[in-house]
Write an enzyme that holds these catalytic residues in place. Structure first.
Site: not given
Ligand code: GLN
Length: 540
Positions: A13, A54, A380, A505, A507
């Protein structure tokens, strides 16, 4: 009618089937075709949303809110393919659909079996993903020979029979191990993996060989003979030295695009690769470099923040500089060592995440960046940590926190929305693309050059509007909000060179040829910070 390219992998893989698939997509787009991408994952989880980084690396989120495999990120970065929930199927999702149909009585009392019911469901998924495209590139996850992968391989064999072999191409990615002692590349594992594939009835048209050493003509002929693939369709995919974005060029030089077009009966003149070649020029000739720190929980795994690392490097492509990333373990960061851990970096990124581990270290790193005037970009959870930091240290809200980490904090500056409370964890996430209105005069507005944007979300907690006024009075600027629900999406700081936290996000939407505006501006700010910090040359 659509054409179909199936990409399988053998020997081990992690050979880079995703990159190879994405490279094929890039080349076919350069030939003027509309491509669609799809990934089949043989594991039983319904989607990777609940899997640990992980186990699985990053969870990639599409516009329509599907939590998918990180290979979809490669597809989006390399092509213009629009990815949806139909772009990623797992064994779990396929079985779930079949079992639902069985419960509803759709199979009219028949015995429900892997062939034809599971394979039919897989084939329907393939057809759905190809809608509106000239060519679908479908990657089969896992390694040929795995028990879990069998129904998918069986389905693609049948698929070629259904639509016609002339509309289908099979690409098999394999590894040529290099034996240092004898200085040889070995072909036997590839021979065996192709044998396995042929047992199921799939004859590859192209063999893409991952290798750290150049392949000799003799090796090429041997692979051709034993694997029943023409010599010109034995493609060498050497380890790239500078960037993954070199892969399309490497396989194009060996005519992979031509072979596939011929196989599928598609005609095209020369591919339009000017934009891509200009990108390679910029990547290969950086005019400088900057270093930014990424303060996160899974820094030992390259895949956990895959899109973040990519988007940071795209910001570098825009400025034609190389961005080095210092990976800092959030748990290690404390007030007494933060100077040492972050000294010399020109920017700090705090990525997304879940769970309390490392939170105080992230907040400490943000405090450091704020006080030192070092550009900061929070994604986030990173934005939530920035809000907590500002609340605690600028607004005087001692003990401010997110209720995700401390349920009875005196100042829940990050909290669940009232309508989410009391609901179970599953299904309460804000997932997928949401609208965000940008406020005039903010860094966000200047970066995007637009009033309204759409960005992808994957989180449960939100900025608590009850604290908005107090935080604004302390210097926090609300850079953007979701107009439908009045949710804070962007926070900035007034008196800081570049301090931006986003609840979404960004990214996921960055491409090497069109870097995301916020990553572009963050790297630009890091460069300015570096310039300001450089000692002035006497006489200059
Ligand atoms: N743990 C945070 C939430 O649920 C941020 C989640 C994240 O960074 N994707 O709001």
């Amino acid at each position: 009618m659509a054409k179909y390219i199936f990409v399988t992998g053998g020997v081990t893989s992690s050979l880079g089937k995703g990159l190879t698939s994405a490279s094929i997509g890039l080349l076919l787009e350069a030939h003027g075709f509309r491509v669609a991408h799809q990934k089949m994952d043989p594991y039983i989880n319904v989607d990777p949303g609940t899997m640990s980084p992980y186990q699985h690396g990053e969870v990639y989120v599409t516009d329509d809110g599907a939590e998918t495999d990180l290979d979809l990120g490669h597809y989006e970065r390399f092509t213009h393919a629009a990815l949806t929930k139909h772009s990623n199927y797992t064994t779990g999702k396929i079985y779930q659909a079949v079992i639902q149909k069985e419960r509803r009585g759709d199979y009219l009392g028949k015995t429900v079996q892997v062939i034809p019911h599971i394979t039919d469901e897989i084939k329907a998924g393939i057809r759905r993903a190809a809608e509106g495209a000239d060519v679908l590139i479908c990657e089969i996850g896992g390694t040929v020979g795995d028990i879990e992968g069998l129904p998918f391989l069986e389905a693609i064999r049948q698929f070629a029979l259904d639509v016609g072999r002339e509309h289908t191409a099979f690409v098999h990615l394999t590894l040529l191990p290099y034996l240092r002692a004898s200085g040889e590349l070995k072909t036997k594992p590839s021979q065996h993996s192709v044998q396995k594939l042929r047992e199921i009835g799939v004859q590859p048209d192209v063999l893409v060989c991952r290798t750290e050493m150049p392949m000799t003509e003799e090796i090429r002929q041997k692979l051709s003979l034993f694997c029943n693939v023409p010599t010109k369709a034995v493609i060498e995919e050497r380890d790239v030295s500078v960037s993954i974005y070199e892969v399309p060029q490497m396989v194009c030089e060996q005519g992979l695009d031509r072979i596939l077009l011929d196989r599928l009966g598609l005609s095209s003149a020369a591919p339009q690769l000017d934009e891509y070649h200009r990108l390679l020029e910029r990547i290969r000739n950086p005019r400088g470099q900057v270093e930014v720190a990424l303060v996160g929980k899974y820094i030992q795994l390259t895949d956990a923040y895959k899109s973040v690392y990519e988007a940071i490097s795209h910001g570098g492509f825009a400025a034609q500089v190389k961005v080095r990333v210092r990976r800092v373990q959030a748990e290690d960061v404390r007030p007494d060592n933060v100077d040492e851990l972050l000294s010399g970096v020109h920017g700090v990124v705090v990525p997304g995440g879940f769970g309390a581990r490392g939170i105080e270290g992230k907040i400490e790193a943000i405090r450091w960046a704020r006080e030192a005037g070092v550009p900061f970009f929070g994604l986030c959870l990173g934005m939530q940590c920035a809000t907590i930091e500002v609340a605690r240290h600028l607004a005087g809200l001692t003990g401010a926190h997110s209720t995700e980490f401390e349920a009875d904090t005196p100042h829940p500056v990050i909290d669940l929305m009232t309508d989410q409370k009391g609901v179970e964890k599953g299904g309460t996430m804000r997932l997928g693309a949401f609208r965000c209105a940008l406020r005039a005069g903010t860094r966000a507005r200047a970066s995007y050059g637009d009033e309204t944007i759409h960005e992808r979300h994957r989180h449960r907690y939100e900025f608590n509007n009850a604290y908005r006024e107090r935080l604004e009075a302390a210097g926090l600027v609300i850079g953007g909000t979701n107009p439908e629900r009045d949710l804070v999406e962007i926070v900035e700081l007034r008196d800081h060179p570049w301090f931006v936290g986003v609840q979404f996000h960004p990214e996921f939407k960055s491409k090497p040829t069109t870097p995301h505006p916020l990553f572009r501006e963050f790297v630009a700010a890091a460069l300015r910070h570096q310039d300001a910090a450089l000692p002035t040359t006497p006489g200059a």
